[in-house]
Design a protein around this motif. Sequence first.
Motif, short mmCIF file in Angstrom:
data_model
loop_
_atom_site.label_atom_id
_atom_site.label_comp_id
_atom_site.label_asym_id
_atom_site.label_seq_id
_atom_site.Cartn_x
_atom_site.Cartn_y
_atom_site.Cartn_z
N ALA A 177 1.39 38.55 -2.68
CA ALA A 177 1.76 38.12 -1.08
C ALA A 177 0.54 38.62 -0.53
O ALA A 177 -0.13 37.82 0.34
N ASP A 212 -2.97 38.56 0.73
CA ASP A 212 -4.69 37.64 0.97
C ASP A 212 -5.37 37.95 -0.85
O ASP A 212 -6.26 38.99 -0.82
N GLY A 218 -6.12 32.50 0.61
CA GLY A 218 -4.76 33.52 0.86
C GLY A 218 -4.25 32.18 0.63
O GLY A 218 -4.61 31.68 0.89
N LYS A 219 -2.81 33.08 0.94
CA LYS A 219 -2.00 31.91 1.06
C LYS A 219 -1.71 31.86 3.06
O LYS A 219 -1.12 30.83 3.30
N ASN A 220 -2.66 33.25 3.57
CA ASN A 220 -2.21 32.88 4.97
C ASN A 220 -4.11 31.98 5.39
O ASN A 220 -3.45 31.94 6.88
N ASN A 253 -7.58 30.43 4.66
CA ASN A 253 -8.92 29.23 3.86
C ASN A 253 -10.09 29.80 3.48
O ASN A 253 -10.18 28.45 5.25
N PRO A 297 -0.08 21.79 -1.33
CA PRO A 297 -0.18 23.74 -1.52
C PRO A 297 -0.82 24.03 -3.08
O PRO A 297 -1.41 24.63 -3.09
N TYR A 312 -5.18 23.60 -2.72
CA TYR A 312 -5.43 24.52 -1.28
C TYR A 312 -6.28 25.85 -2.08
O TYR A 312 -6.72 26.09 -1.52
#
Length: 149
Positions: free
Chosen positions: A28, A30, A77-79, A81, A118, A121
């Motif tokens: 989870a 970054d 990361g997921k939060n 870019n 996704p 991304y």
Amino acid sequence: MKSTVLKKQFSLWGALLLLVVAGISFAASDVDLQQSPEVSGTAEGQIKMPKQQEKMALNYVNQPPMIPHSIDGYQVGKNTNRCLQCHGVEHYRTTGAPRISPTHFMDSDGKMLGEVAPRRYFCLQCHVPQTDAAPIVGNDFKPMPGYGQ
């Protein structure tokens, strides 16, 4: 004897739970692409990561363009870019960076989305920084006619 078996089972489950929680926490977080300012290590020694250079020619149809600048310190990361701060559709006009391709907004079914898909991304899955490094493994690849010049 039963309590000893139960204690062993409990400690095994506890260790497994700890590994799962640690794995989820790591996944989870970054990814920080922080490297030393100008140099990245390889098995062969050191290579220079130029701050900015000319775009390299593509070698085949639909080859992902290489990144012509350093990405030291970029976070993807997921939060967040960092790439989209310059290449995103809201920013490319003011930054002068190439706009992200419309294909990056298609999901796996070919449906156009209002944001980056996704599966597209994480830019560094396909796009890599250019370097002056010699190939680690030799090959006899030849660009398609008209490409690679």
